[in-house]
Motif scaffolding. Structure first.
Motif, PDB file in Angstrom:
ATOM      1  N   PHE A   1     -20.486  47.007 -19.505  1.00 24.32           N
ATOM      2  CA  PHE A   1     -19.423  46.702 -18.576  1.00 24.32           C
ATOM      3  C   PHE A   1     -19.969  46.084 -17.286  1.00 24.32           C
ATOM      4  O   PHE A   1     -19.366  45.185 -16.726  1.00 24.32           O
ATOM      5  N   LYS A   2     -21.110  46.595 -16.827  1.00 22.12           N
ATOM      6  CA  LYS A   2     -21.707  46.104 -15.585  1.00 22.12           C
ATOM      7  C   LYS A   2     -22.053  44.615 -15.705  1.00 22.12           C
ATOM      8  O   LYS A   2     -21.812  43.832 -14.784  1.00 22.12           O
ATOM      9  N   ARG A   3     -22.623  44.225 -16.844  1.00 21.98           N
ATOM     10  CA  ARG A   3     -22.989  42.825 -17.066  1.00 21.98           C
ATOM     11  C   ARG A   3     -21.747  41.934 -17.038  1.00 21.98           C
ATOM     12  O   ARG A   3     -21.742  40.874 -16.432  1.00 21.98           O
ATOM     13  N   TRP A   4     -20.676  42.386 -17.684  1.00 15.78           N
ATOM     14  CA  TRP A   4     -19.455  41.595 -17.720  1.00 15.78           C
ATOM     15  C   TRP A   4     -18.870  41.451 -16.321  1.00 15.78           C
ATOM     16  O   TRP A   4     -18.396  40.385 -15.934  1.00 15.78           O
ATOM     17  N   ALA A   5     -18.886  42.528 -15.543  1.00 14.74           N
ATOM     18  CA  ALA A   5     -18.353  42.492 -14.174  1.00 14.74           C
ATOM     19  C   ALA A   5     -19.154  41.527 -13.311  1.00 14.74           C
ATOM     20  O   ALA A   5     -18.580  40.754 -12.526  1.00 14.74           O
ATOM     21  N   GLU A   6     -20.483  41.551 -13.445  1.00 14.67           N
ATOM     22  CA  GLU A   6     -21.332  40.628 -12.689  1.00 14.67           C
ATOM     23  C   GLU A   6     -21.055  39.183 -13.092  1.00 14.67           C
ATOM     24  O   GLU A   6     -20.922  38.299 -12.237  1.00 14.67           O
ATOM     25  N   LEU A   7     -20.957  38.944 -14.379  1.00  9.82           N
ATOM     26  CA  LEU A   7     -20.661  37.612 -14.900  1.00  9.82           C
ATOM     27  C   LEU A   7     -19.313  37.115 -14.393  1.00  9.82           C
ATOM     28  O   LEU A   7     -19.189  35.982 -13.924  1.00  9.82           O
ATOM     29  N   ALA A   9     -17.719  38.065 -11.710  1.00  4.83           N
ATOM     30  CA  ALA A   9     -17.796  37.844 -10.259  1.00  4.83           C
ATOM     31  C   ALA A   9     -18.476  36.516  -9.946  1.00  4.83           C
ATOM     32  O   ALA A   9     -18.009  35.753  -9.076  1.00  4.83           O
ATOM     33  N   LYS A  10     -19.569  36.207 -10.637  1.00  2.00           N
ATOM     34  CA  LYS A  10     -20.274  34.933 -10.413  1.00  2.00           C
ATOM     35  C   LYS A  10     -19.387  33.755 -10.816  1.00  2.00           C
ATOM     36  O   LYS A  10     -19.346  32.730 -10.128  1.00  2.00           O
ATOM     37  N   ALA A  11     -18.674  33.898 -11.926  1.00  2.12           N
ATOM     38  CA  ALA A  11     -17.782  32.828 -12.384  1.00  2.12           C
ATOM     39  C   ALA A  11     -16.654  32.611 -11.378  1.00  2.12           C
ATOM     40  O   ALA A  11     -16.294  31.466 -11.075  1.00  2.12           O
ATOM     41  N   GLU A  12     -16.118  33.695 -10.840  1.00  3.90           N
ATOM     42  CA  GLU A  12     -15.054  33.555  -9.847  1.00  3.90           C
ATOM     43  C   GLU A  12     -15.572  32.906  -8.565  1.00  3.90           C
ATOM     44  O   GLU A  12     -14.917  32.030  -7.991  1.00  3.90           O
ATOM     45  N   ASP A  13     -16.758  33.310  -8.109  1.00  2.00           N
ATOM     46  CA  ASP A  13     -17.374  32.677  -6.932  1.00  2.00           C
ATOM     47  C   ASP A  13     -17.559  31.184  -7.168  1.00  2.00           C
ATOM     48  O   ASP A  13     -17.298  30.365  -6.282  1.00  2.00           O
ATOM     49  N   PHE A  14     -18.017  30.833  -8.356  1.00  2.00           N
ATOM     50  CA  PHE A  14     -18.223  29.433  -8.707  1.00  2.00           C
ATOM     51  C   PHE A  14     -16.902  28.671  -8.619  1.00  2.00           C
ATOM     52  O   PHE A  14     -16.821  27.612  -8.000  1.00  2.00           O
ATOM     53  N   ARG A  15     -15.857  29.203  -9.234  1.00  2.00           N
ATOM     54  CA  ARG A  15     -14.549  28.527  -9.233  1.00  2.00           C
ATOM     55  C   ARG A  15     -14.029  28.338  -7.809  1.00  2.00           C
ATOM     56  O   ARG A  15     -13.526  27.271  -7.464  1.00  2.00           O
ATOM     57  N   GLY A  27     -15.993  25.058 -19.505  1.00  2.00           N
ATOM     58  CA  GLY A  27     -17.194  24.465 -20.094  1.00  2.00           C
ATOM     59  C   GLY A  27     -18.417  24.636 -19.213  1.00  2.00           C
ATOM     60  O   GLY A  27     -19.519  24.903 -19.706  1.00  2.00           O
ATOM     61  N   VAL A  28     -18.242  24.482 -17.911  1.00  2.00           N
ATOM     62  CA  VAL A  28     -19.360  24.643 -16.979  1.00  2.00           C
ATOM     63  C   VAL A  28     -19.797  26.105 -16.946  1.00  2.00           C
ATOM     64  O   VAL A  28     -20.998  26.403 -16.937  1.00  2.00           O
ATOM     65  N   GLN A  29     -18.849  27.006 -16.927  1.00  2.00           N
ATOM     66  CA  GLN A  29     -19.191  28.426 -16.945  1.00  2.00           C
ATOM     67  C   GLN A  29     -19.968  28.769 -18.212  1.00  2.00           C
ATOM     68  O   GLN A  29     -20.954  29.506 -18.165  1.00  2.00           O
ATOM     69  N   ARG A  30     -19.546  28.201 -19.330  1.00  2.00           N
ATOM     70  CA  ARG A  30     -20.247  28.432 -20.596  1.00  2.00           C
ATOM     71  C   ARG A  30     -21.679  27.889 -20.507  1.00  2.00           C
ATOM     72  O   ARG A  30     -22.624  28.534 -20.964  1.00  2.00           O
TER      73      ARG A  30
END
Length: 185
Positions: A1-7, A9-15, A27-30
């Motif tokens: 769960f921790k890994r998914w939450a970190e991922l 959060a980073k994806a949301e920051d990126f967006r 596609g970029v997130q992938r």
């Protein structure tokens, strides 16, 4: 769960940083996640992967340059060679403009830059920064040759200066010569 939450959060920051929604950036997130998964054994974290994607989108102004290959190259350079994401993205942009326009050729020029900087014993981040910040005047002076730009950036750093300062000095010599010629007439 921790890994998914970190991922997530980073994806949301990126967006938020690039100003696109989830659907547009999928596609970029992938590409960022795949780069992280492929190169985490070399120290690449989610921060480097998404930082590289952010820098690429910021530099090129489009999402399609944030490919897995480009994200991975910049992330590895940042993590293992100390090259700031922005410097790597800027150099990649310059090399894309100078070469045949393909990202493959531009990445090859990045690798040439790494080798030449190491061989000359100059800081790679400074060389990449110089290339990324090369003025139009410098590019014209070097004949839009990626190889000449790399060589000049590395040699300038060995001399303790940068390409833009060298170009200004050269222009000053040309202006001085023109001035003398005008006085002689």
């Amino acid at each position: 769960f921790k890994r998914w939450a970190e991922l997530d959060a980073k994806a949301e920051d990126f967006r938020r940083t690039v100003g696109f929604g989830r659907a547009e950036t999928e596609g970029v997130q992938r590409a960022a996640v795949q780069s992280w998964e492929d190169f985490k054994r070399f120290g690449v974290g989610l921060e480097q992967a998404f930082g590289s994607a952010t820098a690429l989108v910021g530099q090129f102004g489009v999402l399609n340059m944030a490919t897995r290959e480009n994200v991975a190259q910049l992330a590895l350079m940042e993590r293992n060679l100390g090259v700031a994401h922005e410097h790597g993205a800027g150099a990649l942009d310059i090399f894309t403009q100078m070469g045949d326009g393909t990202a493959d050729s531009a990445r090859n020029m990045m690798n040439v830059t790494i080798s030449m900087s190491k061989a000359a014993g100059v800081p790679l981040d400074k060389v990449m920064s110089d290339i990324a910040g090369a003025s139009d005047e410098v590019q014209m002076f070097l004949g839009r040759s990626a190889e000449e730009m790399i060589r000049t950036a590395v040699h300038a750093r060995r001399l303790g200066t940068d390409m833009n300062k060298l170009a200004s000095t050269a222009k000053g010599f040309l202006d001085f010569e023109s001035s003398i010629n005008a006085e002689m007439e």
